[in-house]
Scaffold this motif. Structure first.
Motif, PDB file in Angstrom:
ATOM      1  N   ARG A 153      24.477   2.947   1.471  1.00 15.27           N
ATOM      2  CA  ARG A 153      25.947   2.883   1.501  1.00 15.27           C
ATOM      3  C   ARG A 153      26.547   3.348   0.188  1.00 15.27           C
ATOM      4  NH1 ARG A 153      24.815  -2.008   4.385  1.00 15.27           N
ATOM      5  NH2 ARG A 153      25.014  -3.252   2.465  1.00 15.27           N
ATOM      6  N   ALA A 154      25.827   3.114  -0.922  1.00 17.96           N
ATOM      7  CA  ALA A 154      26.328   3.531  -2.234  1.00 17.96           C
ATOM      8  C   ALA A 154      26.040   4.998  -2.531  1.00 17.96           C
ATOM      9  CB  ALA A 154      25.712   2.645  -3.317  1.00 17.96           C
ATOM     10  N   GLY A 155      25.402   5.692  -1.594  1.00 13.66           N
ATOM     11  CA  GLY A 155      25.125   7.107  -1.787  1.00 13.66           C
ATOM     12  C   GLY A 155      23.950   7.384  -2.687  1.00 13.66           C
ATOM     13  N   LEU A 156      23.064   6.431  -2.853  1.00 16.93           N
ATOM     14  CA  LEU A 156      21.917   6.593  -3.739  1.00 16.93           C
ATOM     15  C   LEU A 156      20.706   7.118  -2.961  1.00 16.93           C
ATOM     16  CD1 LEU A 156      22.201   3.238  -5.736  1.00 16.93           C
ATOM     17  CD2 LEU A 156      22.971   5.511  -6.449  1.00 16.93           C
ATOM     18  N   GLY A 157      19.877   7.876  -3.645  1.00 20.12           N
ATOM     19  CA  GLY A 157      18.629   8.325  -3.051  1.00 20.12           C
ATOM     20  C   GLY A 157      17.627   7.182  -2.981  1.00 20.12           C
ATOM     21  N   VAL A 158      16.879   7.129  -1.870  1.00 19.09           N
ATOM     22  CA  VAL A 158      15.943   6.024  -1.650  1.00 19.09           C
ATOM     23  C   VAL A 158      14.591   6.585  -1.211  1.00 19.09           C
ATOM     24  CG1 VAL A 158      15.450   3.923  -0.355  1.00 19.09           C
ATOM     25  CG2 VAL A 158      17.815   4.473  -0.987  1.00 19.09           C
ATOM     26  N   VAL A 159      13.528   6.087  -1.804  1.00 15.22           N
ATOM     27  CA  VAL A 159      12.160   6.342  -1.338  1.00 15.22           C
ATOM     28  C   VAL A 159      11.629   5.037  -0.768  1.00 15.22           C
ATOM     29  CG1 VAL A 159       9.792   6.841  -2.030  1.00 15.22           C
ATOM     30  CG2 VAL A 159      11.665   8.231  -2.921  1.00 15.22           C
ATOM     31  N   ARG A 160      11.113   5.099   0.490  1.00 19.81           N
ATOM     32  CA  ARG A 160      10.603   3.879   1.123  1.00 19.81           C
ATOM     33  C   ARG A 160       9.129   4.052   1.465  1.00 19.81           C
ATOM     34  NH1 ARG A 160      13.647   2.352   6.293  1.00 19.81           N
ATOM     35  NH2 ARG A 160      12.486   0.412   5.980  1.00 19.81           N
ATOM     36  N   LEU A 161       8.363   3.026   1.188  1.00 18.64           N
ATOM     37  CA  LEU A 161       6.981   2.930   1.641  1.00 18.64           C
ATOM     38  C   LEU A 161       6.852   1.614   2.388  1.00 18.64           C
ATOM     39  CD1 LEU A 161       4.865   4.115  -1.434  1.00 18.64           C
ATOM     40  CD2 LEU A 161       5.302   5.353   0.668  1.00 18.64           C
ATOM     41  N   THR A 162       6.396   1.673   3.655  1.00 16.83           N
ATOM     42  CA  THR A 162       6.277   0.452   4.446  1.00 16.83           C
ATOM     43  C   THR A 162       4.811   0.174   4.760  1.00 16.83           C
ATOM     44  OG1 THR A 162       6.591   1.695   6.493  1.00 16.83           O
ATOM     45  CG2 THR A 162       8.560   0.768   5.451  1.00 16.83           C
ATOM     46  N   GLY A 163       4.584  -0.977   5.407  1.00 21.71           N
ATOM     47  CA  GLY A 163       3.228  -1.451   5.649  1.00 21.71           C
ATOM     48  C   GLY A 163       2.272  -0.427   6.209  1.00 21.71           C
ATOM     49  N   PRO A 164       2.587   0.242   7.334  1.00 28.71           N
ATOM     50  CA  PRO A 164       1.635   1.201   7.895  1.00 28.71           C
ATOM     51  C   PRO A 164       1.258   2.316   6.937  1.00 28.71           C
ATOM     52  CG  PRO A 164       3.344   0.649   9.489  1.00 28.71           C
ATOM     53  CD  PRO A 164       3.760   0.032   8.197  1.00 28.71           C
ATOM     54  N   GLU A 165       2.212   2.727   6.077  1.00 24.39           N
ATOM     55  CA  GLU A 165       1.916   3.808   5.131  1.00 24.39           C
ATOM     56  C   GLU A 165       1.042   3.330   3.978  1.00 24.39           C
ATOM     57  OE1 GLU A 165       6.023   6.317   5.281  1.00 24.39           O
ATOM     58  OE2 GLU A 165       6.160   4.197   4.759  1.00 24.39           O
ATOM     59  N   LEU A 166       1.100   2.038   3.679  1.00 24.27           N
ATOM     60  CA  LEU A 166       0.333   1.509   2.563  1.00 24.27           C
ATOM     61  C   LEU A 166      -1.134   1.264   2.911  1.00 24.27           C
ATOM     62  CD1 LEU A 166       2.959  -1.084   1.288  1.00 24.27           C
ATOM     63  CD2 LEU A 166       2.344   1.063   0.171  1.00 24.27           C
ATOM     64  N   LEU A 167      -1.430   1.192   4.199  1.00 21.41           N
ATOM     65  CA  LEU A 167      -2.811   0.964   4.611  1.00 21.41           C
ATOM     66  C   LEU A 167      -3.692   2.123   4.155  1.00 21.41           C
ATOM     67  CD1 LEU A 167      -2.161  -0.315   8.239  1.00 21.41           C
ATOM     68  CD2 LEU A 167      -2.848  -1.703   6.275  1.00 21.41           C
ATOM     69  N   ALA A 168      -4.847   1.792   3.628  1.00 28.33           N
ATOM     70  CA  ALA A 168      -5.755   2.829   3.120  1.00 28.33           C
ATOM     71  C   ALA A 168      -6.430   3.544   4.282  1.00 28.33           C
ATOM     72  CB  ALA A 168      -6.801   2.205   2.207  1.00 28.33           C
ATOM     73  N   THR A 169      -6.722   4.806   4.104  1.00 27.35           N
ATOM     74  CA  THR A 169      -7.411   5.593   5.119  1.00 27.35           C
ATOM     75  C   THR A 169      -8.923   5.400   4.982  1.00 27.35           C
ATOM     76  OG1 THR A 169      -7.619   7.534   3.712  1.00 27.35           O
ATOM     77  CG2 THR A 169      -5.577   7.315   4.977  1.00 27.35           C
ATOM     78  N   PRO A 170      -9.691   5.740   6.020  1.00 23.23           N
ATOM     79  CA  PRO A 170     -11.157   5.658   5.895  1.00 23.23           C
ATOM     80  C   PRO A 170     -11.683   6.501   4.734  1.00 23.23           C
ATOM     81  CG  PRO A 170     -10.536   5.905   8.200  1.00 23.23           C
ATOM     82  CD  PRO A 170      -9.281   6.088   7.390  1.00 23.23           C
ATOM     83  N   GLU A 171     -11.047   7.643   4.497  1.00 16.74           N
ATOM     84  CA  GLU A 171     -11.494   8.500   3.394  1.00 16.74           C
ATOM     85  C   GLU A 171     -11.263   7.818   2.049  1.00 16.74           C
ATOM     86  OE1 GLU A 171     -10.946  10.687   7.005  1.00 16.74           O
ATOM     87  OE2 GLU A 171      -9.500   9.461   5.864  1.00 16.74           O
ATOM     88  N   GLU A 172     -10.153   7.097   1.912  1.00 18.94           N
ATOM     89  CA  GLU A 172      -9.880   6.388   0.661  1.00 18.94           C
ATOM     90  C   GLU A 172     -10.856   5.226   0.484  1.00 18.94           C
ATOM     91  OE1 GLU A 172      -5.082   7.384   0.376  1.00 18.94           O
ATOM     92  OE2 GLU A 172      -5.783   5.567   1.386  1.00 18.94           O
ATOM     93  N   PHE A 173     -11.195   4.556   1.576  1.00 20.10           N
ATOM     94  CA  PHE A 173     -12.236   3.531   1.490  1.00 20.10           C
ATOM     95  C   PHE A 173     -13.537   4.124   0.971  1.00 20.10           C
ATOM     96  CE2 PHE A 173     -11.488  -0.440   4.301  1.00 20.10           C
ATOM     97  CZ  PHE A 173     -10.277  -0.671   3.676  1.00 20.10           C
ATOM     98  N   ALA A 174     -13.927   5.244   1.551  1.00 20.29           N
ATOM     99  CA  ALA A 174     -15.197   5.868   1.175  1.00 20.29           C
ATOM    100  C   ALA A 174     -15.178   6.315  -0.271  1.00 20.29           C
ATOM    101  CB  ALA A 174     -15.484   7.056   2.098  1.00 20.29           C
ATOM    102  N   ALA A 175     -14.033   6.817  -0.744  1.00 22.23           N
ATOM    103  CA  ALA A 175     -13.942   7.270  -2.130  1.00 22.23           C
ATOM    104  C   ALA A 175     -14.060   6.102  -3.104  1.00 22.23           C
ATOM    105  CB  ALA A 175     -12.617   8.010  -2.357  1.00 22.23           C
ATOM    106  N   ALA A 176     -13.621   4.925  -2.684  1.00 26.99           N
ATOM    107  CA  ALA A 176     -13.669   3.761  -3.576  1.00 26.99           C
ATOM    108  C   ALA A 176     -15.006   3.032  -3.499  1.00 26.99           C
ATOM    109  CB  ALA A 176     -12.542   2.798  -3.216  1.00 26.99           C
ATOM    110  N   TRP A 177     -15.557   2.899  -2.287  1.00 29.23           N
ATOM    111  CA  TRP A 177     -16.709   2.011  -2.116  1.00 29.23           C
ATOM    112  C   TRP A 177     -17.908   2.675  -1.439  1.00 29.23           C
ATOM    113  CZ3 TRP A 177     -12.258  -1.013   0.219  1.00 29.23           C
ATOM    114  CH2 TRP A 177     -11.550  -1.689  -0.769  1.00 29.23           C
ATOM    115  N   GLY A 178     -17.834   3.947  -1.169  1.00 29.11           N
ATOM    116  CA  GLY A 178     -18.918   4.592  -0.431  1.00 29.11           C
ATOM    117  C   GLY A 178     -18.691   4.433   1.065  1.00 29.11           C
TER     118      GLY A 178
END
Length: 827
Positions: A153-178
């Motif tokens: 409403r104030a005309g400001l730019g907003v970046v949103r990250l919500t729950g589904p986007e924050l979930l790690a992908t299988p590739e990110e799991f593999a990069a962290a823990w094998g």
């Protein structure tokens, strides 16, 4: 993606999102999803690039923004200003956002609020943020934040990250823990970091799942809003979560948005069902069972009824089983057992397998589906599964049917289903006349019940009747019943029963030579086809056979062969095996090897004992006769035709052709003319008989009759688009008749080989020669034969010379071999 050595999950895709220029960055998700760690990593990089990063409590936000608004180096903006198209350029000029080289402006200030759910007066905060253009506010929360709407409403730019986007992908799991063992962890957590970490660090998989569930219950669920928490508890009972579940649970669009933003729901990929991370679902179910142990059964029951009303019996029976509501489970079977059996066999097995003995005692209707579930679980999918199901009906269904019949009043949907299954059982056991009687009874029960029977039940019942009539040789009645079945079912969407009915109608018309109608029903079958699971072979078999008949009639050998290969019955147990033999015979006569086809027909007949005089025996005998005629084996064919007797309708065409090939056109013409216009003569046979009559008349010098019969056959063939009938005549006679009639033969006809020889040898023996031949199988010399037959030795010698001459043999062994090949000896 490179493997990290510090055990942290790489978040490059999320860091890139955070780098987008905006006054407000809002990160919303459940605890343990990695919000704080993500912001800390990003803020550290911003600080390294020269930005000032400050972590705040919610109470200090407005004061910090007010202080920042007086810092020089920025360009103040009114609260209502809306950024122009060049947002990035304006923000860089104002000191908000990165420069083109990726380095933060010296004046940039980053304010971070880690727990912003209780942030008050969002419009005032947004206005203060608008007055501090060099400030970037980053807020984290567990649920959607009102500050986001205020910033817009104030005309400001907003970046949103919500729950589904924050979930790690299988590739990110593999990069962290094998990669080893992490697939199951990711499936269970869907990339929810802290529960995943707990599972990975646990000594056993069971300990890991327990630790993850305990964390979710103690931390994640504790902070949920009451409305969100209540909806989540109810929806956790469903997997997957359909729009029906959402409606019954009272989750409107706004509430679904909150559940999704928090990471409690994952969006459907195809507009269908929603899902929930299994670790969350397990924790919610455990929580609901602990605080309200009576609620799971109540909601399972509500879901079951709503899903049944919505036409989703598969998930409905799963919920009914989970509620342990045996009456409701039986009701679901009686209402939608057909759909469960044909389309939802996995749901059927899950719901009805292993029912407690008390349930089967208290709800007798559950006995049959319980047996079905056991069979589906125990037997490999295929035709034999259907046979096992028939046995189950004999064991449990007959008792239910007797009880149902004892109930006064009109027959119920359940009784109609049981009657239909009785027809199936009789067919599978070879009791075709009894099956036909059941079909007649079912027709009487269905009369006048259009409005009070579920259409697909009616369609299935009529379909079973049609198949029973088909297998008893009542082709026209079978077509009528199948057409009624399709009329009852065709208003629905793509459905297994509708596709099966259309395939059967295609086969009925194709086998009779009605190629145009067969093609129409094949098109209908393809439009109605739907995944059929374990019944796929039975549903598609008649369609493949119909397509093979049609292709052969069009002289398309490649397509006919391909369809026959798809129709090949590995088990030898399908009811339609006689039609497999018939289609293989049609192909062999024009394209294949009649000798191999004859051997295949014998094998099918040996594997599938048929009742004497039944349709299967008649079809196989017809195919044997046609193949023997194609091989020039007139003696064996003649023996088969004589044994059939003068009243065998199936023998009309091969008998007329037998006389034609044997060089007896007068008998051929008489046999063909007598049968061509019989009411029960199929279109295929009528064309064939007219052509045989034309060829016989031509051989007798009756050109007028020959031309008339040939013209009628050609007109019928043209109406159906069939080319193959022309290949059933001797080439020379066909070409003469076609030329005289002014009919231009298709190039495919001219290129095709004749199906039958123009002439073949028919060996006929006198009574004395037959007696000597039979004696020759037991005795080696004329003297022994003379003694056995009480015949003069000289007369025996004379009969042997005559016999050898007729058989084209030079001695006893070659004569016996030749006689057996001709079918003159059966031993």
């Amino acid at each position: 993606m490179e493997r990290r050595t510090d055990g942290r999950v790489p978040r490059a895709r999320l860091l890139d999102r955070l780098n987008r220029p905006a006054a407000l960055t809002a990160i919303v998700g459940l605890p343990g999803i990695g919000k704080t760690a993500l912001v800390a990593e990003w803020a550290g990089r911003r600080a390294a690039a020269g930005a000032t990063v400050t972590w705040l409590d919610v109470a200090d936000v407005r004061a910090a923004l007010a202080a920042a608004a007086g810092v020089p180096g920025g360009v103040p903006a009114a609260a209502g200003d809306v950024p122009g198209d060049d947002l990035l350029g304006g923000l860089v000029a104002a000191g908000r956002g990165p420069r083109a080289d990726g380095v933060a402006p010296a004046a940039e200030t980053v304010l971070v609020v880690d727990r912003a759910d209780d942030l008050g007066e969002p419009d005032a905060v947004a206005a203060a943020l608008a007055r501090a253009p060099h400030v970037r506010l980053v807020v984290c929360g567990r649920r959607p934040l009102p500050l986001v709407a205020a910033a817009h409403r104030a005309g400001l730019g907003v970046v949103r990250l919500t729950g589904p986007e924050l979930l790690a992908t299988p590739e990110e799991f593999a990069a962290a823990w094998g990669e080893r063992g992490l697939a199951a962890v990711h499936d269970h957590t869907r990339g929810w970091l802290l529960p995943a970490r707990l599972m990975i660090d646990a000594p056993t998989a069971e300990d890991g799942r327990r630790a993850a569930a305990d964390y979710v219950r103690a931390v994640a669920l504790a902070g949920l809003d009451d409305t969100v928490r209540t909806a989540a508890l109810r929806l956790a009972l469903a997997a997957p979560i359909t729009p029906v579940h959402l409606r019954v649970a009272g989750a409107d669009d706004d509430l679904v948005g909150e559940l999704r933003a928090a990471g409690l729901l994952a969006s459907p990929d195809d507009g269908g069902s929603w899902s929930m991370p299994p670790v969350l679902r397990d924790a919610l179910r455990a929580e609901l069972a602990a605080v309200a142990p009576d609620q799971p059964a109540i909601w399972h029951r509500r879901y079951a009824r709503a899903l049944l009303d919505a036409g989703a019996p598969g998930p409905a029976v799963r919920h009914a089983r989970a509620a342990a509501d045996w009456s409701l489970l039986a009701q679901a079977w009686n209402a939608a057992g057909l759909a469960l059996l044909t389309e939802n066999s996995g749901d059927l097995t899950a719901a009805f397998a292993g029912l407690p003995a008390s349930a089967l005692r208290d709800a007798p209707d559950l006995r049959l589906p319980a047996a079905v579930a056991h069979i589906l679980r125990s037997h490999p999918p295929g035709v034999r599964t259907l046979q096992a199901l028939v046995s189950a009906f004999r064991a449990g269904g007959a008792q239910l049917l007797r009880a149902e019949e004892a109930t006064p009043g009109r027959p119920s949907d359940r009784q109609l289903q049981l009657l239909s299954m009785a027809i199936v059982a009789d067919r599978m056991e070879g009791r075709y006349e009894r099956a036909a009687a059941g079909a007649a009874r079912l027709d009487r029960e269905l009369t006048g019940r259009d409005g009070d029977v579920w259409p697909m039940h009616r369609a299935w019942a009529l379909h079973q009747s049609a198949q029973a009539l088909l297998l008893t040789g009542s082709g026209p009645r079978a077509v009528a019943a199948a057409t009624q079945a399709y009329a009852a079912a065709h208003d629905g969407a793509a459905h297994l029963v509708t596709a099966h009915i259309a395939a059967d109608l295609a086969l009925l018309h194709a086998a009779a030579g009605a190629t145009v109608d067969a093609r129409y029903w094949l098109d209908v079958h393809e439009r109605q086809a739907a995944p059929a699971g374990w019944l796929e072979y039975l549903v598609r078999l008649p369609a493949h056979l119909a397509a093979a008949f049609v292709a052969a009639d069009r002289l398309d050998g490649d397509t006919a062969r391909a369809q026959l290969e798809r129709a090949e019955d590995d088990t030898g147990q399908a009811e339609l095996w006689p039609f497999i033999v018939a289609a293989q015979t049609q192909y062999a006569l024009s394209f294949g090897d009649p000798l191999l086809a004859l051997d295949a027909a014998e094998r099918y007949a040996a594997r599938n004992p048929a009742p004497p005089g039944g349709l299967a025996e008649r079809i196989v005998d017809r195919c044997r006769a046609e193949l023997l005629l194609a091989l020039g084996e007139l003696n064996r064919a003649g023996t088969l035709l004589r044994e059939a007797g003068p009243d065998a309708w199936w023998a009309r065409v091969p008998l007329a052709r037998f006389h034609l090939i044997a060089g007896d056109p007068a008998h051929a013409a008489h046999a063909a003319a007598a049968a061509a216009w019989e009411p029960d003569t199929t279109l295929r046979d009528r064309i064939d008989l007219l052509l045989i009559e034309a060829a016989a008349a031509e051989a007798l010098g009756a050109a007028g009759t020959a031309d008339r019969s040939f013209g009628r056959a050609a007109a019928l063939a043209a109406r159906t688009g069939a080319l193959r009938p022309y290949t059933l005549l001797p080439t020379e006679i066909r070409d003469v008749l076609a030329k005289r009639s002014g009919i231009v033969l298709d190039p495919a006809v001219l290129a095709a080989r004749p199906a039958y020889p123009a002439r073949a040898e028919l060996v006929t023996l006198s009574e004395r020669e037959q007696a000597v031949l039979r004696a020759l199988t037991r005795y080696e010399d004329a003297e022994a034969i003379s003694y056995a037959l009480v015949m003069a030795p000289s007369l025996v010698e004379e009969q042997l010379r005559s016999l050898y001459a007729r058989l084209g043999a030079t001695g006893r062994d070659s004569a016996l071999l030749r006689a057996r090949r001709l079918g003159l000896l059966t031993g």
